[in-house]
Design a protein around this motif. Structure first.
Motif, PDB file in Angstrom:
ATOM      1  N   TYR A  81       2.326   1.797   4.969  1.00 17.48           N
ATOM      2  CA  TYR A  81       2.539   1.200   3.709  1.00 17.48           C
ATOM      3  C   TYR A  81       3.559   2.208   3.038  1.00 17.48           C
ATOM      4  O   TYR A  81       3.822   3.092   3.405  1.00 17.48           O
ATOM      5  CB  TYR A  81       1.153   1.562   3.032  1.00 17.48           C
ATOM      6  CG  TYR A  81       0.539   2.823   2.481  1.00 17.48           C
ATOM      7  CD1 TYR A  81       0.731   3.148   1.035  1.00 17.48           C
ATOM      8  CD2 TYR A  81       0.193   3.874   3.300  1.00 17.48           C
ATOM      9  CE1 TYR A  81       0.340   4.446   0.788  1.00 17.48           C
ATOM     10  CE2 TYR A  81      -0.091   5.141   2.932  1.00 17.48           C
ATOM     11  CZ  TYR A  81      -0.080   5.359   1.417  1.00 17.48           C
ATOM     12  OH  TYR A  81      -0.193   6.614   1.202  1.00 17.48           O
ATOM     13  N   ALA A  82       3.782   1.821   1.648  1.00 18.67           N
ATOM     14  CA  ALA A  82       4.562   2.448   0.985  1.00 18.67           C
ATOM     15  C   ALA A  82       4.188   2.128  -0.571  1.00 18.67           C
ATOM     16  O   ALA A  82       3.659   1.252  -0.902  1.00 18.67           O
ATOM     17  CB  ALA A  82       6.174   2.348   1.279  1.00 18.67           C
ATOM     18  N   LEU A  83       4.963   2.916  -1.559  1.00 18.75           N
ATOM     19  CA  LEU A  83       4.589   2.484  -2.727  1.00 18.75           C
ATOM     20  C   LEU A  83       6.032   2.222  -3.477  1.00 18.75           C
ATOM     21  O   LEU A  83       7.012   3.013  -3.052  1.00 18.75           O
ATOM     22  CB  LEU A  83       4.301   3.825  -3.765  1.00 18.75           C
ATOM     23  CG  LEU A  83       2.909   4.316  -3.403  1.00 18.75           C
ATOM     24  CD1 LEU A  83       2.579   5.624  -4.217  1.00 18.75           C
ATOM     25  CD2 LEU A  83       1.808   3.243  -3.504  1.00 18.75           C
ATOM     26  N   VAL A  84       6.160   0.929  -4.037  1.00 16.26           N
ATOM     27  CA  VAL A  84       7.593   0.705  -4.788  1.00 16.26           C
ATOM     28  C   VAL A  84       7.214   0.681  -6.104  1.00 16.26           C
ATOM     29  O   VAL A  84       6.272  -0.367  -6.622  1.00 16.26           O
ATOM     30  CB  VAL A  84       8.048  -0.615  -4.065  1.00 16.26           C
ATOM     31  CG1 VAL A  84       9.130  -1.093  -4.717  1.00 16.26           C
ATOM     32  CG2 VAL A  84       8.026  -0.557  -2.654  1.00 16.26           C
ATOM     33  N   ASN A  85       8.064   1.550  -6.800  1.00 10.59           N
ATOM     34  CA  ASN A  85       7.652   1.839  -8.229  1.00 10.59           C
ATOM     35  C   ASN A  85       6.223   1.792  -8.640  1.00 10.59           C
ATOM     36  O   ASN A  85       5.750   1.269  -9.644  1.00 10.59           O
ATOM     37  CB  ASN A  85       8.222   0.608  -9.152  1.00 10.59           C
ATOM     38  CG  ASN A  85       9.922   0.764  -9.303  1.00 10.59           C
ATOM     39  OD1 ASN A  85      10.381   2.028  -8.769  1.00 10.59           O
ATOM     40  ND2 ASN A  85      10.619   0.004 -10.005  1.00 10.59           N
ATOM     41  N   GLY A  86       5.539   2.403  -7.640  1.00 11.03           N
ATOM     42  CA  GLY A  86       3.908   2.548  -7.974  1.00 11.03           C
ATOM     43  C   GLY A  86       3.035   1.522  -7.250  1.00 11.03           C
ATOM     44  O   GLY A  86       1.969   1.523  -7.395  1.00 11.03           O
ATOM     45  N   LYS A  87       3.778   0.362  -6.887  1.00  8.54           N
ATOM     46  CA  LYS A  87       2.764  -0.508  -6.326  1.00  8.54           C
ATOM     47  C   LYS A  87       2.757  -0.560  -4.683  1.00  8.54           C
ATOM     48  O   LYS A  87       3.684  -0.152  -4.069  1.00  8.54           O
ATOM     49  CB  LYS A  87       3.520  -1.951  -6.474  1.00  8.54           C
ATOM     50  CG  LYS A  87       3.569  -2.263  -7.925  1.00  8.54           C
ATOM     51  CD  LYS A  87       4.427  -3.776  -8.319  1.00  8.54           C
ATOM     52  CE  LYS A  87       4.483  -3.621  -9.711  1.00  8.54           C
ATOM     53  NZ  LYS A  87       5.753  -4.515 -10.002  1.00  8.54           N
ATOM     54  N   ARG A  88       1.374  -0.535  -4.224  1.00  5.85           N
ATOM     55  CA  ARG A  88       1.288  -0.350  -3.007  1.00  5.85           C
ATOM     56  C   ARG A  88       1.700  -1.617  -2.182  1.00  5.85           C
ATOM     57  O   ARG A  88       1.056  -2.909  -2.513  1.00  5.85           O
ATOM     58  CB  ARG A  88      -0.244  -0.269  -2.931  1.00  5.85           C
ATOM     59  CG  ARG A  88      -0.729   1.395  -3.191  1.00  5.85           C
ATOM     60  CD  ARG A  88      -2.118   1.548  -2.622  1.00  5.85           C
ATOM     61  NE  ARG A  88      -2.785   1.260  -4.079  1.00  5.85           N
ATOM     62  CZ  ARG A  88      -4.057   1.239  -4.194  1.00  5.85           C
ATOM     63  NH1 ARG A  88      -4.917   1.536  -2.925  1.00  5.85           N
ATOM     64  NH2 ARG A  88      -4.844   1.023  -5.235  1.00  5.85           N
ATOM     65  N   ILE A  89       2.317  -1.393  -1.052  1.00  2.00           N
ATOM     66  CA  ILE A  89       2.973  -2.432  -0.229  1.00  2.00           C
ATOM     67  C   ILE A  89       2.485  -2.109   1.225  1.00  2.00           C
ATOM     68  O   ILE A  89       2.603  -0.916   1.805  1.00  2.00           O
ATOM     69  CB  ILE A  89       4.510  -2.364  -0.260  1.00  2.00           C
ATOM     70  CG1 ILE A  89       4.874  -2.470  -1.680  1.00  2.00           C
ATOM     71  CG2 ILE A  89       4.927  -3.743   0.584  1.00  2.00           C
ATOM     72  CD1 ILE A  89       4.459  -3.728  -2.488  1.00  2.00           C
ATOM     73  N   PHE A  90       1.787  -3.182   1.799  1.00  2.00           N
ATOM     74  CA  PHE A  90       1.347  -2.819   3.272  1.00  2.00           C
ATOM     75  C   PHE A  90       1.728  -4.067   4.207  1.00  2.00           C
ATOM     76  O   PHE A  90       2.344  -4.789   3.851  1.00  2.00           O
ATOM     77  CB  PHE A  90      -0.521  -3.145   2.968  1.00  2.00           C
ATOM     78  CG  PHE A  90      -0.916  -2.229   2.164  1.00  2.00           C
ATOM     79  CD1 PHE A  90      -1.440  -1.220   2.558  1.00  2.00           C
ATOM     80  CD2 PHE A  90      -1.310  -2.707   0.912  1.00  2.00           C
ATOM     81  CE1 PHE A  90      -2.208  -0.423   1.636  1.00  2.00           C
ATOM     82  CE2 PHE A  90      -2.088  -1.860   0.243  1.00  2.00           C
ATOM     83  CZ  PHE A  90      -2.555  -0.576   0.547  1.00  2.00           C
ATOM     84  N   GLY A  91       1.744  -3.607   5.433  1.00  3.85           N
ATOM     85  CA  GLY A  91       2.089  -4.608   6.592  1.00  3.85           C
ATOM     86  C   GLY A  91       1.213  -4.150   7.778  1.00  3.85           C
ATOM     87  O   GLY A  91       0.678  -3.069   7.655  1.00  3.85           O
ATOM     88  N   LYS A  92       1.244  -5.146   8.540  1.00  8.23           N
ATOM     89  CA  LYS A  92       0.354  -4.903   9.826  1.00  8.23           C
ATOM     90  C   LYS A  92       1.364  -4.200  10.810  1.00  8.23           C
ATOM     91  O   LYS A  92       0.653  -3.150  11.594  1.00  8.23           O
ATOM     92  CB  LYS A  92       0.099  -6.397  10.596  1.00  8.23           C
ATOM     93  CG  LYS A  92      -0.834  -7.041   9.852  1.00  8.23           C
ATOM     94  CD  LYS A  92      -1.433  -8.392  10.397  1.00  8.23           C
ATOM     95  CE  LYS A  92      -2.299  -8.879   9.641  1.00  8.23           C
ATOM     96  NZ  LYS A  92      -2.495 -10.380  10.093  1.00  8.23           N
ATOM     97  N   THR A  93       2.815  -4.174  10.534  1.00  7.45           N
ATOM     98  CA  THR A  93       3.678  -3.475  11.417  1.00  7.45           C
ATOM     99  C   THR A  93       4.668  -2.737  10.472  1.00  7.45           C
ATOM    100  O   THR A  93       4.509  -3.082   9.491  1.00  7.45           O
ATOM    101  CB  THR A  93       4.139  -4.393  12.491  1.00  7.45           C
ATOM    102  OG1 THR A  93       5.306  -5.064  11.795  1.00  7.45           O
ATOM    103  CG2 THR A  93       3.333  -5.029  13.428  1.00  7.45           C
ATOM    104  N   ALA A  94       5.241  -1.980  11.185  1.00  7.82           N
ATOM    105  CA  ALA A  94       6.233  -1.165  10.307  1.00  7.82           C
ATOM    106  C   ALA A  94       7.225  -2.096   9.850  1.00  7.82           C
ATOM    107  O   ALA A  94       7.796  -2.108   8.497  1.00  7.82           O
ATOM    108  CB  ALA A  94       6.911   0.183  11.007  1.00  7.82           C
TER     109      ALA A  94
END
Length: 81
Positions: free
Chosen positions: A49-62
């Motif tokens: 996961y990462a934050l993009v302008n404060g929004k959480r972004i998830f994925g099953k893989t990198a």
């Protein structure tokens, strides 16, 4: 610093790939910041996961997470176009 900020935890599973180099090479207006902790306890060990302008972004893989980050970056940049 960029108009879009991507924040990643240094313990995140997304670090299987070099997110900072990939994003900053493709999007010069984006700043990638790596923190020792983003205060979402345990999340970094469970899935990428990462934050993009404060929004959480998830994925099953990198790789999936990186694709979603790029999509969110495009949406954020469209605001400034």
């Amino acid at each position: 610093m960029g108009i879009v900020v991507v924040e990643i935890c240094d313990g995140s599973l997304i670090n299987e790939i070099d997110v900072e180099s990939i994003i900053e090479a493709e999007y010069p207006e984006v700043a990638v910041m790596e923190s020792s902790c983003l205060s979402f306890c345990g999340m970094c060990a469970n899935r990428p996961y990462a934050l993009v302008n404060g929004k959480r972004i998830f994925g099953k893989t990198a790789a999936e997470c990186l694709d979603k980050i790029k999509t969110q970056i495009e949406e954020e940049l469209a605001i400034y176009a």
